[in-house]
Design an enzyme around this catalytic site. Structure first.
Site, PDB file in Angstrom:
ATOM      1  N   TYR A 105       0.608  -1.301  -0.111  1.00 51.16           N
ATOM      2  CA  TYR A 105      -0.196  -0.016   0.166  1.00 51.16           C
ATOM      3  C   TYR A 105       0.926   1.203   0.084  1.00 51.16           C
ATOM      4  O   TYR A 105       0.368   2.122  -0.052  1.00 51.16           O
ATOM      5  CB  TYR A 105      -0.911  -0.179   1.143  1.00 51.16           C
ATOM      6  CG  TYR A 105      -2.068  -0.524   1.081  1.00 51.16           C
ATOM      7  CD1 TYR A 105      -3.537  -0.228   0.644  1.00 51.16           C
ATOM      8  CD2 TYR A 105      -2.228  -2.206   0.824  1.00 51.16           C
ATOM      9  CE1 TYR A 105      -4.559  -0.791   0.775  1.00 51.16           C
ATOM     10  CE2 TYR A 105      -3.435  -2.894   0.923  1.00 51.16           C
ATOM     11  CZ  TYR A 105      -4.544  -2.312   0.641  1.00 51.16           C
ATOM     12  OH  TYR A 105      -5.593  -2.835   0.417  1.00 51.16           O
ATOM     13  N   LYS A 122       3.758 -13.781   6.311  1.00 50.48           N
ATOM     14  CA  LYS A 122       3.814 -14.849   5.407  1.00 50.48           C
ATOM     15  C   LYS A 122       5.406 -15.014   5.087  1.00 50.48           C
ATOM     16  O   LYS A 122       6.065 -15.086   4.262  1.00 50.48           O
ATOM     17  CB  LYS A 122       3.456 -14.666   3.960  1.00 50.48           C
ATOM     18  CG  LYS A 122       3.118 -15.433   2.982  1.00 50.48           C
ATOM     19  CD  LYS A 122       2.593 -16.787   3.403  1.00 50.48           C
ATOM     20  CE  LYS A 122       2.652 -18.016   2.251  1.00 50.48           C
ATOM     21  NZ  LYS A 122       1.786 -19.087   2.427  1.00 50.48           N
ATOM     22  N   ASP A 167      -1.797 -17.657   5.486  1.00 47.28           N
ATOM     23  CA  ASP A 167      -3.036 -18.385   4.912  1.00 47.28           C
ATOM     24  C   ASP A 167      -3.593 -19.143   5.967  1.00 47.28           C
ATOM     25  O   ASP A 167      -4.780 -19.463   5.788  1.00 47.28           O
ATOM     26  CB  ASP A 167      -2.310 -19.189   3.897  1.00 47.28           C
ATOM     27  CG  ASP A 167      -0.822 -19.942   4.286  1.00 47.28           C
ATOM     28  OD1 ASP A 167      -0.400 -19.646   5.125  1.00 47.28           O
ATOM     29  OD2 ASP A 167      -0.244 -20.516   3.047  1.00 47.28           O
ATOM     30  N   ASP A 212      -5.998  -6.343   5.398  1.00 42.76           N
ATOM     31  CA  ASP A 212      -6.856  -5.820   4.583  1.00 42.76           C
ATOM     32  C   ASP A 212      -7.926  -7.210   4.359  1.00 42.76           C
ATOM     33  O   ASP A 212      -9.105  -7.302   4.468  1.00 42.76           O
ATOM     34  CB  ASP A 212      -6.486  -5.536   2.998  1.00 42.76           C
ATOM     35  CG  ASP A 212      -7.441  -4.611   2.601  1.00 42.76           C
ATOM     36  OD1 ASP A 212      -8.627  -4.607   2.774  1.00 42.76           O
ATOM     37  OD2 ASP A 212      -6.975  -4.240   1.308  1.00 42.76           O
TER      38      ASP A 212
END
Length: 480
Positions: free
Chosen positions: A150, A245, A345, A369
């Protein structure tokens, strides 16, 4: 105008009894939602404080209304008002298409350095949900607001800027450049030849590679995680989970994980326990004669397959944890704030299957998000999901609707105003006006519990009463 400015001194907000609060009513359904929401805010403040406190609302412009009146999507006067008065609230805004400001919401966050996107997610009894146990969802997401993808550092495929980056990688980092699947004309031609073999006419795009950067910094991580832990301690939460991640993006998301743990143990050592430290101390308490090596073996299941150097590292971790025995031993660690981490995930799966395992979540922009909207779906959708963008150091905060403008419903007095109303509840709590905030929660609980709701909930409930946007606000006030 009447009213007094909110100020901040030594990192602590000073909120007068008559604060001036700038607001942006929003585009599309924004005017309907704001008209309903402001009545709820004023009613809650009046009932909580009997006239001793009152908010003086100051309208500022952004979005379509600003553009139509001033020719500017985000006027300087609006930014100046948020700078001056510290706290504000806004409805949904249109993002101009085909040029101009990339996103008004992102622009406000970047310009005011609102580095925390705060998204509490909880279920109100009676709200339709696609999951079996929505009541298990009670989480607060701290989403880093200024970094990650972002940051907006990207270059269009085929542009001179993208080509400069590709040329730089090819020259300076050829090994990394080789990982770009179709970064050269030769590779593109090879693929086109493969397509032709199976009768597919390839496109004429040739070498077209979009390039984006993902900055993650120590300072950005530090202030985000510090805010999340401080919030968790202040609100007597049980855990903070660092979501990342890092198994794939080791030097960005992996660094966020590593730095997050460092913030926890450096700034909050007496108040926190990491998950692995809890295992080590718990193992010893279960078996006081347990050796360091056996404890390491229990903490790390693959211990016996490790190299001697790796084993020594795990043993050193055990020894370090055992130094906490005076302050964290004998079960004291069970009363500490638990700091743990989870892969992004897996987290998206486990917030569905094991929601009670999560309390406060600290994560980067993109992960946050995804998680925010996924969790909102579990408790009734983004129509009642509140949000805030905060800089805890300067005190600046903008509370906002998390949904879009829904222009097809504009002016129909139809949509659910819950997102702005609950964002206002967050704002009142941020100001220290907890009695008024509690009344809004009570009113929302009562309205939804009595099945007097707007169309989005009405169509999913049995024996519910359909209310307009304004009528739903009135019912919330009645239920206070």
């Amino acid at each position: 105008m009447n009213g007094t400015k909110v100020t901040i001194q030594n990192g602590k907000l000073s909120v007068p009894n008559d604060p001036i609060i700038p607001f942006i009513e929003g585009d599309g359904t924004g005017p309907d939602i704001w008209a309903a929401s402001v009545r709820v805010f004023d009613a809650a403040v009046e009932r909580a404080y009997g006239g001793k406190r009152k908010i003086y609302w100051k309208e500022v412009l952004a979005g379509e209304k600003a553009y139509n009146q001033t020719g500017n999507w985000l006027p300087d006067e609006t930014l100046a008002a948020f700078q001056e008065y510290l706290i504000g609230i806004k409805g949904p805004l249109t993002t101009p298409v085909g040029g101009g400001i990339r996103s008004l919401n992102v622009a406000l966050r970047q310009i005011l350095d609102l580095y925390v996107c705060l998204r509490p997610v909880r279920w109100f009894k009676g709200v339709p949900s696609p999951v079996k146990r929505p009541e298990d969802v009670d989480m607060v997401i701290f989403r880093e607001n200024t970094e990650d993808i972002y940051a907006g550092i990207e270059y269009a495929a085929g542009s001179p800027e993208a080509q400069k980056v590709l040329d730089f990688l090819a020259t300076e980092f050829p090994k990394d450049f080789g990982k770009i699947r179709f970064g050269t004309a030769e590779k593109a031609q090879q693929w086109q030849a493969e397509l032709e073999k199976i009768g597919i006419t390839p496109s004429e795009m040739g070498v077209a590679v979009g390039i984006g950067f993902k900055p993650i910094s120590w300072l950005g991580t530090e202030r985000l995680v510090h805010s999340a832990i401080a919030y968790a301690l202040q609100n007597k939460r049980k855990s903070v989970t660092l979501v990342h991640k890092g198994n794939i993006m080791k030097f960005t998301e992996g660094a966020f994980r590593e730095w997050g743990y460092r913030v926890a143990t450096q700034f909050f050592r007496q108040e926190v326990i990491t998950e692995r430290e809890s295992w080590i101390l718990g193992n010893l308490e279960a078996n006081p004669s347990l050796s360091i090596e056996d404890n390491a073996r229990m903490v790390e299941p693959g211990y016996d397959m490790m190299t001697p150097a790796q084993q020594q590292k795990i043993q050193a971790e055990v020894e370090t944890a055992l130094k906490l025995l005076p302050t964290h031993g004998n079960g004291q660690w069970k009363q500490k704030l638990l700091i743990k981490d989870a892969i992004a995930d897996i987290t998206l799966q486990q917030v569905l299957t094991r929601a009670k395992d999560f309390d406060v979540i600290a994560t980067m922009n993109l992960n946050g998000d995804y998680l925010s909207d996924a969790l909102a779906a579990q408790v009734g959708g983004i129509g009642i999901a509140p949000g805030a963008n905060i800089n805890y150091i300067t005190g600046h905060a903008i509370f906002e609707a998390t949904h879009g403008t829904a222009p097809k419903y504009a002016g129909q007095d139809k949509v659910n105003p819950g997102s702005v109303i609950l964002s206002g509840e967050m704002m009142l709590r941020y100001m220290g006006w907890t009695e008024a905030a509690d009344l809004i929660i009570k009113g929302m609980d009562g309205a939804i519990g009595s099945k007097k709701v707007t169309y989005d909930f009405h169509r999913l409930m049995e024996d519910a009463t359909l209310l307009k946007c304004s009528e739903f606000a009135s019912e919330i006030i009645n239920q206070m």
